[in-house]
Design an enzyme around this catalytic site. Structure first.
Site, short mmCIF file in Angstrom:
data_model
loop_
_atom_site.label_atom_id
_atom_site.label_comp_id
_atom_site.label_asym_id
_atom_site.label_seq_id
_atom_site.Cartn_x
_atom_site.Cartn_y
_atom_site.Cartn_z
N SER A 123 9.29 -2.12 -2.33
CA SER A 123 9.37 -1.69 -0.94
C SER A 123 10.05 -2.70 -0.03
O SER A 123 11.21 -3.02 -0.24
CB SER A 123 7.97 -1.36 -0.44
OG SER A 123 8.04 -0.74 0.79
N HIS A 124 9.33 -3.24 0.94
CA HIS A 124 9.92 -4.11 1.95
C HIS A 124 9.96 -5.57 1.50
O HIS A 124 10.43 -6.42 2.24
CB HIS A 124 9.12 -4.00 3.24
CG HIS A 124 7.66 -4.23 2.99
ND1 HIS A 124 6.88 -3.27 2.39
CD2 HIS A 124 6.88 -5.29 3.20
CE1 HIS A 124 5.64 -3.74 2.26
NE2 HIS A 124 5.61 -4.98 2.74
N ASP A 287 13.08 0.68 5.42
CA ASP A 287 12.77 -0.45 4.54
C ASP A 287 13.44 -0.30 3.18
O ASP A 287 14.23 0.63 2.97
CB ASP A 287 11.25 -0.61 4.38
CG ASP A 287 10.63 0.46 3.53
OD1 ASP A 287 11.19 1.58 3.49
OD2 ASP A 287 9.60 0.20 2.88
N ASP A 289 12.72 0.79 0.21
CA ASP A 289 12.67 2.04 -0.55
C ASP A 289 12.73 3.28 0.34
O ASP A 289 12.53 4.40 -0.13
CB ASP A 289 11.44 2.08 -1.46
CG ASP A 289 10.15 2.03 -0.68
OD1 ASP A 289 10.13 1.42 0.40
OD2 ASP A 289 9.14 2.60 -1.15
N ASP A 291 10.88 4.47 2.86
CA ASP A 291 9.74 5.24 3.38
C ASP A 291 9.27 4.78 4.75
O ASP A 291 8.52 5.48 5.42
CB ASP A 291 8.59 5.30 2.36
CG ASP A 291 8.12 3.94 1.89
OD1 ASP A 291 8.66 2.93 2.36
OD2 ASP A 291 7.20 3.90 1.05
N ARG A 292 9.70 3.60 5.20
CA ARG A 292 9.28 3.12 6.51
C ARG A 292 10.37 3.33 7.54
O ARG A 292 11.55 3.43 7.19
CB ARG A 292 8.98 1.62 6.49
CG ARG A 292 7.84 1.26 5.59
CD ARG A 292 7.56 -0.22 5.69
NE ARG A 292 6.41 -0.53 4.86
CZ ARG A 292 5.64 -1.59 5.00
NH1 ARG A 292 5.93 -2.46 5.94
NH2 ARG A 292 4.61 -1.78 4.21
N LYS A 386 5.44 8.66 2.84
CA LYS A 386 5.99 8.47 4.16
C LYS A 386 7.51 8.56 4.06
O LYS A 386 8.07 8.37 2.99
CB LYS A 386 5.52 7.17 4.78
CG LYS A 386 5.70 5.92 3.95
CD LYS A 386 4.97 4.75 4.60
CE LYS A 386 5.19 3.45 3.86
NZ LYS A 386 4.13 3.21 2.86
C1 VG1 Z 1 1.18 -2.51 3.50
C2 VG1 Z 1 0.88 -1.74 4.76
C3 VG1 Z 1 0.34 -0.36 4.42
C4 VG1 Z 1 1.36 0.37 3.52
C5 VG1 Z 1 1.66 -0.49 2.31
C6 VG1 Z 1 2.73 0.12 1.43
O1 VG1 Z 1 0.00 -2.69 2.76
O2 VG1 Z 1 -0.04 -2.44 5.57
O3 VG1 Z 1 0.10 0.36 5.60
O4 VG1 Z 1 0.84 1.60 3.10
O5 VG1 Z 1 2.12 -1.77 2.72
O6 VG1 Z 1 3.90 0.38 2.13
P1 VG1 Z 1 -0.85 -4.05 2.79
O7 VG1 Z 1 -1.95 -3.87 1.79
O8 VG1 Z 1 0.10 -5.16 2.48
O9 VG1 Z 1 -1.36 -4.19 4.19
V1 VG1 Z 1 5.36 0.40 1.28
O10 VG1 Z 1 6.62 0.74 2.36
O11 VG1 Z 1 5.34 -1.08 0.62
O12 VG1 Z 1 5.16 1.59 0.15
CO CO Z 2 8.37 1.10 1.56
#
Ligand code: VG1
Ligand code: CO
Length: 553
Positions: A123-124, A287, A289, A291-292, A386
C-alpha cells in the site's frame, strides 16, 4: 485474444521448507514486511502455499492476481502462477505488466466470480529493494480476508514443511493474451478497462467532463504508483482534462524514491500547489495501491473524516447513489462527522474497528452504502475495498453539480452540521518495547480514569474498543484505547498494524463545535488543550523519546 500459448505439461515439485517463518501473521491489511524479508529463500513461497491450502475453492477455481507495480511484483506473480498450477487452480486472471490497483482487483474478483485474489502491495509503504513488500488476500466478495481466514492462513504457515510448485514457463505479461500451463488457464487482460466501466455506471461522465474541460485546472498526483495509468485514461483521455493533469503518472518499482501515501507530508508537492498557490481549483492524490485518496481545494485541505460526511450529505449528486443510502459506517478512530449527517438523513451509522475488512459484512448484507476511515480511505458498496479514484469522481460530481469551490462546500457543511475538529498524530519508527510499554501502561490505568479532568472537559468513558459484528456476531477485541469526554470529544490511542520498522503509535483527537461556534480555526489550535492533556496522560513524548510526531494530519 484467441491464440492460446501452451507449453509442455509442467513437472510438479515439492520443495522442503527448513522451518516455519514465525512472523507470517497478517496485520491490518495483509502480510507486510521489508522486501529483504520477502526475499529470504522460501519466505514468499511459504505464505503463498498457506493461502493456496486455506482459501476455499482453489481446486478448479478462478483467482485474480496483480499488484501496485512495486519491486518484487513480477517475481511474485510468476511464482504464484507456478504454485497455483501445482495446486489445481483452473483459471488465473492476471493484468498487463501485473498492474492492478486494489479497487480494480476487488471489482475483477466480483465480476469473474473468482474465489478471491492476491494483491501484491504494501500500500502506502515505500517500495524497492530497501522498501517494503506485501501480500494481501481477498475473498470471493472482493474484500480483504476476514480475521477468521487470515488466522487460518497464519496457522497453516506455521505447520508447513514444504510447498508445491510447477516447473512451468513464465507467463508473458507485456500484452493481453491467453496461456495454458498444464491444467491451468491463464488470462492476461488490461487491468484498467473494466474498472473504468464500473465507475462510469456510478458517475455522470458528461457532466464531470464538462467541468474538467472548462477553465478549472485540476492536478492529480499518481505518486509514481498504481493509479497513474488509470488516472491518465480516466481524466485525460476519457474526461478530456488537459494533458499534464496527471502528475507522476508512471508506476515505478520504487515509486521514484517517494512514500506513496497521500497526506500533507508525503504528497508535499501537491499540497504546496493547492494550499500555497491559486493556479489550481482541485487537487487529489492516491496511494501505492490506489485505495486511498486525498482531496484538496484551492487553499483548502479536506480532512478524510469530513470527506466521508460530505459524500454522505451530497450523495444525491452522484448518479449511482441518487436513490438514497441504506446506511453508512466509519472506523472507530474516524471522526463522528458522518454520524451527524446519518442522523439527519435518518439512516443507520455503524462504528467498526480499523481496517476495511470490517465493512465487508455490512456491505454484503446491504446495510450500508458508503463507508470510510480517517486514513484517507473512502468507498461504497460498488466493490469491497476503499477506492481512491472513485472518491475523486464523487467529489468532482458534487462540485460539478453545486458549482462551488471546495472551501465553500466545506464552510457550508460545517454551517449546517457543526464541525468535528480532528487530527491524527503519528509517531513512526518508535522502539517496539517503548511503544508497547507506554500503550500497556495506559491500558492498565483505563478503569481508573473515569471522572478525571481532561482538557476542558472530563472523562466519561475509558475503554479498549471491542466490536460485535452485527451480521455474523463475531467479536473483535482490543482495537484501540478510547477516552470519551463529557463534551463529546474523543481521544484514541492505537498501535499500527501496517508498519514494518519498530512500532507506530497513532494518537487521534476529535472535538465537536456546533454550527453556532467558531468553525474556522486551525485544527491544531482548536485541539491544542487536548493534545497537551493526551501527552500528559499517556506520556507519549517521554515514552517514545520523540519531541514531536513524525506525521500530523
Ligand atoms: C492503516 C490505517 C487503516 C487502514 C490500513 C490499511 O492501518 O490506519 O485505517 O485500513 O492502514 O490501509 P494501521 O493499522 O497502520 O493504523 V492500506 O491503504 O495500507 O490498505
Ligand atoms: Co492502500
Amino acid at each position: 485474444m484467441t491464440n492460446v500459448s501452451t507449453s509442455a505439461q509442467p513437472a510438479l515439485e515439492r520443495i522442503p521448507l527448513a522451518q516455519p517463518f514465525q512472523d507470517q501473521k497478517p496485520g491490518t491489511s495483509g502480510l507486510r514486511k521489508s522486501s529483504q524479508q520477502f526475499e529470504q529463500p522460501g519466505y514468499l513461497e511459504s505464505f503463498i502455499e498457506a493461502i493456496l491450502r486455506v482459501l476455499p475453492g482453489v481446486q478448479g477455481g478462478t483467482l485474480v492476481v496483480g499488484g501496485d507495480g512495486r519491486y518484487g511484483n513480477p517475481r511474485a506473480i510468476q511464482l504464484i502462477a507456478r504454485m497455483a498450477c501445482a495446486h489445481g487452480l483452473k483459471r488465473l486472471v492476471l493484468t498487463t505488466d501485473g498492474i492492478l490497483s486494489t479497487p480494480a482487483a476487488s471489482h475483477l474478483i466480483r465480476q469473474r466470480q473468482a474465489i478471491g485474489g492476491i494483491i501484491l502491495s504494501a500500500s502506502h509503504n515505500p517500495g524497492g529493494p530497501d522498501g517494503d513488500f506485501g501480500v494481501k488476500v481477498n475473498g470471493a466478495n472482493g474484500g480483504p480476508a476476514p480475521e477468521s481466514l487470515t488466522n487460518a492462513i497464519y496457522a497453516c504457515s506455521q505447520q508447513l514443511d514444504s510447498y508445491a510448485i510447477a516447473s512451468s514457463e513464465a507467463i508473458p505479461l507485456n500484452a493481453p493474451g491467453n496461456h495454458q500451463r498444464g491444467e491451468l488457464h491463464v488470462e492476461v487482460l488490461d487491468g484498467v478497462h473494466d474498472y473504468l466501466q464500473l465507475l462510469e455506471q456510478l458517475f455522470d461522465f458528461d457532466l464531470i467532463g464538462k467541468l474538467l474541460r472548462s477553465p478549472w485546472p485540476m492536478a492529480f498526483d499518481g505518486m509514481h504508483a498504481v493509479t497513474g495509468p488509470y488516472a491518465t485514461q480516466l481524466f485525460e483521455q476519457r474526461l478530456g482534462a488537459p494533458a499534464g493533469t496527471v502528475r507522476n503518472g508512471k508506476p515505478l518499482e520504487n515509486f521514484g524514491g517517494g512514500h506513496p501515501d497521500p497526506n500533507l507530508t508525503y504528497a508535499h508537492d501537491l499540497a504546496v500547489l493547492l494550499l500555497n498557490g491559486d493556479d489550481y481549483r482541485f487537487g487529489a492524490a492516491c496511494d501505492g495501491d490506489g485505495d486511498r485518496n486525498m482531496i484538496l481545494g484551492q487553499r483548502c485541505f479536506v480532512n478524510p473524516s469530513d470527506s466521508l460526511a460530505v459524500l454522505a450529505a451530497n450523495a444525491s449528486f452522484a448518479k449511482g447513489y441518487a436513490q438514497g443510502l441504506a446506511g453508512v459506517a466509519r472506523s472507530m478512530p474516524t471522526s463522528a462527522a458522518v454520524d451527524v449527517v446519518a442522523r439527519e438523513l435518518g439512516i443507520p451509522c455503524f462504528e467498526t474497528p480499523t481496517g476495511w475488512k470490517f465493512f465487508g459484512n455490512l456491505l454484503d448484507a446491504g446495510r450500508i452504502s458508503l463507508c470510510g476511515e480517517e486514513s484517507f480511505g473512502t468507498g461504497s458498496d460498488h466493490i469491497r475495498e476503499k477506492d481512491g479514484l472513485w472518491a475523486v469522481l464523487f467529489w468532482l460530481s458534487i462540485l460539478a453539480h453545486r458549482q462551488c469551490s471546495v472551501a465553500e462546500l466545506m464552510a457550508e457543511h460545517w454551517q449546517r452540521f457543526g464541525r468535528h475538529y480532528y487530527s491524527r498524530h503519528d509517531y513512526e519508527g518508535v522502539d517496539t518495547d517503548r511503544a508497547h510499554g507506554l500503550y500497556n501502561n495506559l491500558r492498565d490505568r483505563l478503569n481508573k480514569l473515569k471522572g478525571e479532568r481532561f482538557a476542558d472537559s472530563s472523562i466519561a468513558i475509558a475503554d479498549d474498543f471491542s466490536y460485535r459484528d452485527p451480521v455474523d456476531d463475531s467479536l473483535t477485541e482490543q482495537q484501540g484505547l478510547r477516552l470519551l469526554l463529557e463534551d463529546g470529544s474523543r481521544v484514541i490511542l492505537r498501535l499500527s498494524g501496517t508498519g514494518t520498522q519498530g512500532a507506530t503509535l497513532r494518537l487521534y483527537l476529535e472535538r465537536y463545535v456546533a454550527s453556532n461556534g467558531n468553525l474556522q480555526q486551525d485544527p491544531q489550535l482548536a485541539l491544542s488543550a487536548m493534545i497537551a492533556a493526551a501527552d500528559n496522560l499517556a506520556g507519549i513524548r517521554s515514552g517514545t523519546a520523540m519531541a514531536k510526531p513524525t506525521v500530523i494530519t
